[in-house]
Structure formats: C-alpha cells, structure tokens
Design a protein around this motif. Structure first.
Motif, PDB file in Angstrom:
ATOM      1  N   THR B  40      41.613  46.274  37.004  1.00 63.04           N
ATOM      2  CA  THR B  40      41.169  46.448  38.388  1.00 63.04           C
ATOM      3  C   THR B  40      42.027  47.405  39.222  1.00 63.04           C
ATOM      4  O   THR B  40      41.567  47.905  40.243  1.00 63.04           O
ATOM      5  CB  THR B  40      41.134  45.069  39.081  1.00 63.04           C
ATOM      6  N   ALA B  41      43.261  47.655  38.773  1.00 64.57           N
ATOM      7  CA  ALA B  41      44.120  48.583  39.528  1.00 64.57           C
ATOM      8  C   ALA B  41      43.730  50.029  39.243  1.00 64.57           C
ATOM      9  O   ALA B  41      44.012  50.917  40.033  1.00 64.57           O
ATOM     10  CB  ALA B  41      45.585  48.380  39.164  1.00 64.57           C
ATOM     11  N   VAL B  43      40.495  51.005  37.863  1.00 62.54           N
ATOM     12  CA  VAL B  43      39.063  51.237  37.875  1.00 62.54           C
ATOM     13  C   VAL B  43      38.747  52.302  38.928  1.00 62.54           C
ATOM     14  O   VAL B  43      39.440  52.347  39.955  1.00 62.54           O
ATOM     15  CB  VAL B  43      38.324  49.909  38.176  1.00 62.54           C
ATOM     16  N   PRO B  44      37.785  53.198  38.794  1.00 62.26           N
ATOM     17  CA  PRO B  44      36.881  53.352  37.656  1.00 62.26           C
ATOM     18  C   PRO B  44      37.426  54.311  36.606  1.00 62.26           C
ATOM     19  O   PRO B  44      38.118  55.269  36.941  1.00 62.26           O
ATOM     20  CB  PRO B  44      35.635  53.940  38.317  1.00 62.26           C
ATOM     21  N   ASP B 243      45.216  44.126  39.296  1.00 67.14           N
ATOM     22  CA  ASP B 243      45.363  44.160  40.759  1.00 67.14           C
ATOM     23  C   ASP B 243      44.337  43.241  41.417  1.00 67.14           C
ATOM     24  O   ASP B 243      43.310  42.921  40.820  1.00 67.14           O
ATOM     25  CB  ASP B 243      45.178  45.596  41.281  1.00 67.14           C
ATOM     26  N   ARG B 244      44.633  42.844  42.653  1.00 71.60           N
ATOM     27  CA  ARG B 244      43.690  42.152  43.533  1.00 71.60           C
ATOM     28  C   ARG B 244      42.952  40.962  42.930  1.00 71.60           C
ATOM     29  O   ARG B 244      41.720  40.996  42.799  1.00 71.60           O
ATOM     30  CB  ARG B 244      42.589  43.133  43.966  1.00 71.60           C
TER      31      ARG B 244
END
Lengths: 268, 268
Positions: B40-41, B43-44, B243-244
């Motif tokens: 997720t850190a 992407v994309p 991430d997140r």
C-alpha cells in the motif's frame, strides 16, 4: 543577488494536476517562461508519509532552483499541506507560493465568507489542511469538507461534463445543499476541469467557486509586479517529468487545451 | 525439503485489489491459512518501470518465503506481466501461480474461445500481457482489449452497482457489443466486485465471465491436492501492508465481505 526578470517561473506537482495551475499562469502572465515538473514516476503523493513527501518535494525544489527560477509555485495540495515550510527554507530568497494558501486567501477575501466548502482528494480532506489554514485566520468561519475520490480519474479519462461526471458531482455536492455555502474551494488541482459544471449542480446556494489555480496565478502576478520581476518577452513552456512522457503528453494537452512539444524525462 | 501441509499460502498485490483473490481462496480452500501482503505504500505499480516492479515483487517474495509459505499467488496483474519468471526463480521449489496465467487458461478451457475479451487497467491493457499469453497458446484466438480506468476508483469508493457504476460499465463494454464475444476476462483484481452487474450489461452476447480470482483459487486447490499439501485444520487470515492500515482495513472489509482483525505494517 536579485533574480533577472527573464528567469522562468517554476511550477511543480506530484503529477499532471498542476497543469491547471500552469494554464492559469499562462493566462495571467502570458509573457513569462514556465518550467513545469510533474513527478509522474512517484504519483500519487497523497498515500505517502509526510516525511517521504517532504524529501520528494525538496528534490524537486533543488531541481527547479538549478534551472534558475525566479519563483516557485507549489501546485500540489499534498505538498502544500506537508512540505511548504521546508520548501520556503530551501528556496532562500526565491518566493514560494502554494495552492492551499492561495485558495484560503481567495475564499476569505470574498465579501461573504462565513461558510466555506472544500472539495478535495481523500488525502487532502483527511489532512484537514484547508480547515486549519482557514480557521487559523478566522476561527468563526465554518468549513465543510467533502472528499471526491472519483474526480481525479474522471478528469484523467476526459469525462468532464458527460452524464457520468454530472451524476458523480451531484452525489458529492449533495452535502452542501441548503447549507448556505458562501464559497466552494476546488481543493485539488484536477478540479478546475469541472469548473463549468459545478455551479449549476450547486444551484440555489449561489456560492462562489474558488479555483486555487486562478488564485495562485493572481498572487504570482502581484508578487512579481511588487518585486519588479515581470517578464515582457517570454512565454515559453518547458515540461519535465520523472516517467512516461507519452501518457503525460496526451493528458497535458487535455489539461492545457494546447499542444505541448517539449517534454523531458529527468531522474531526480 | 517438502513443505508442511499446515504452512500458509502467500498472496500478494500492489495494494488491496488482490483481496478478491484472497476471498476466492478462502472460499475454495476454507481450511488453509493465508498470509496476504499489500504494498500500500508503493501502489500503484502500473505506472512504474518494469525494473522497479520486479525489485518490489522480489522483496515481497522474500518476505513471504521468510514466513514459510507453501505456495505463492501473484494477485497483481502488473507483477504477473513483468516479474513472474523472476519470482518463480526466487521461490525455488515453492510453486508460484499468477492471475494472468490463471485467467488465460480459464478462457481457453471454455468450450467456445474464438474471441476473448479482456478488461483491465490502462497499464495492463498497454502491456498486452493477456494478448501475448492467449496468442502464445493459440494464435487463431482473437483478443479484444478495453482499458477501464474508472473501475478501480469506483470499486474503492464502494460504488459497485449504483447508476454511476452501471453507466460507466456500459460505456466501457460498448466495444464488445455484437462482436460475438465468447468470454470476457476480468483482467484486474478489483473487477470481480462488478461481477454481478457485468453480465446484464454485456447482454445478447452470452459471453462467459472469467474471474481470474476464482481461476487462480481453483488452480491453487488442484496443485496443493496434487502435491498432497492440502491443510485440513487451518483457516487463519493474516494481513501485512506497507502503509496506512486504517484505510486498508475499511477497504479490506468491503472487498472480503468479512471483518479483518489482524493487519500489520511492515517496512520491506
């Protein structure tokens, strides 16, 4: 050392959205040379940590300074929210303007400004950057935010005023209906593409639309005039990106409404 | 050394989309432990160079191997297109399955497969990965591709079957109308969320919908059964992201249709 008036203005964004700022600057300051940097290899910034965004923003600032710019415009809401102070420090005596400050000041300069609306990406809305900037100036102002995650992909697809875009906007703007909104800040550099459609969908409230691209261009004009740095003989536009110049060109022409010939890839 | 049947299955994607693969695996193999990694850190992946995607994919492969997985599922079309061979090599005797191969084999196994449609992100369509995979097996098959850039943001907004989603899908699927399509591959891991709506919008053609999440889950079942590595006593689901975790959790629950308690951030 005082910059020469013929030096270019540097504008940067995480990607292509900042081109709406470039377009507004071209309109307000047609005789300025512009250097645009879009960090297309590392977009989107909104999902990255503040620390990462700051380090990227400082790399781009160094790049623009190495090109001898006389002013830097931060055309990225995420960078404006998290790295403005570091950029101002790194730029020394080169003035730095940012879209959040420009949009905020424009909203507050409206004759009516008791209730300000802000639309932006999920990252901008979650950061509450506009809420902080506005209430730091006047605590009594009510700020209503609305995240509009689909507007960036719609703009990039070129669906600006078709039925899908209208329905999507209508859905997002519903939150402002009947709330006596005085102005609505377009808090994402992609959103000026929807500027023609938004007023009719907000109908009844008569809120002013604050396009921070226009606001920052106006501020840039005023500051350059004050500093006696207005250029009378320029008008060139140079683009630098960190990846994929082809896709960038296609979108750049849609965003700018003109052809873009000079696009260079640079690795920071 | 032969893996233990109680070892987990590793699944990874650039972000959350691969959770549709995790969901399909949970359904096909309810007694398996699953370790999911979402980058997720970073992407994309679709806008990054092949070299960068490969280095990220190998980092994740090492992470999954360090967790003792007995099989790796590449639940990301970009990684499947550009890093599959490197991952197979890095994984040694641990079998590696990918969504492009799974979707391709499923389309070709259909009784009718003269004309295969593929919908995917701009990156997947531009890579022509499905076209190559399909025509490498049978040159006579006609493949029609359509990029659908708005479907990922629609899925992440949770707009799966509202009027905006339907109109957008209708627009994208127009290209396949009256072309005698035999099957349509959902070439992006977000797209199975639209699986209920797509058939009626493709009406008239009666094309089969190929969900590569289902296809890869079925292949995983067959391979584990062949290797006598099916687990009879597991069923745990562990999530790792770069991430997140908060935003991830919200979306994960929408994608999986169940609560997700164990989400850990790791820095690779």
């Amino acid at each position: 050392m005082k910059k020469s008036s013929t030096a270019p203005i540097g504008i940067f964004d995480s990607g292509i959205g900042g081109l709406t700022v470039a377009k507004a600057v071209m309109k307000a300051l047609p005789n300025e040379d512009i250097i645009y940097f879009g960090d297309t290899a590392r977009v989107p910034y909104g999902i990255k940590s503040e620390e990462t965004v700051r380090s990227y923003a400082l790399q781009i600032t160094e790049f623009l300074l190495s090109k001898g710019v006389k002013m830097i415009l931060i055309a990225c809401n995420t960078v404006s929210a998290s790295a403005k102070d570091e950029i101002i420090k790194a730029a020394g005596d080169i003035p730095v303007l940012d879209v959040i400050t420009a949009g905020t000041l424009a909203a507050i300069s409206e004759p009516r400004h008791h209730h300000v609306g802000v639309i932006g990406t999920l990252a901008t809305v979650n950061s509450k950057a506009y809420v902080k900037a506005i209430t730091d100036i006047d605590k009594s102002i009510v700020v209503t935010q609305q995240a509009c995650p689909l507007l960036v992909p719609l703009a990039e697809e070129g669906w600006i005023d078709n039925e899908i875009a209208r329905q999507t906007l209508k859905h997002y703007l519903e939150v402002f209906k009947g709330k006596g909104l005085d102005s609505l800040i377009l808090g994402c550099t992609h959103y000026p593409l929807f500027k023609e459609v938004i007023p009719e969908l907000l109908n009844g409230d008569g809120a002013s639309i604050i396009d921070s691209a226009d606001s920052i261009a106006k501020t840039a004009f005023d500051r350059l005039a004050d500093m006696e740095l207005l250029n009378g003989s320029g008008g060139e536009f140079q683009c630098f990106v960190s990846d994929r110049p082809q896709r960038f060109q296609e979108l750049a022409e849609r965003f700018l409404g003109r052809s873009v010939s000079e696009i260079t890839i640079v690795s920071l």
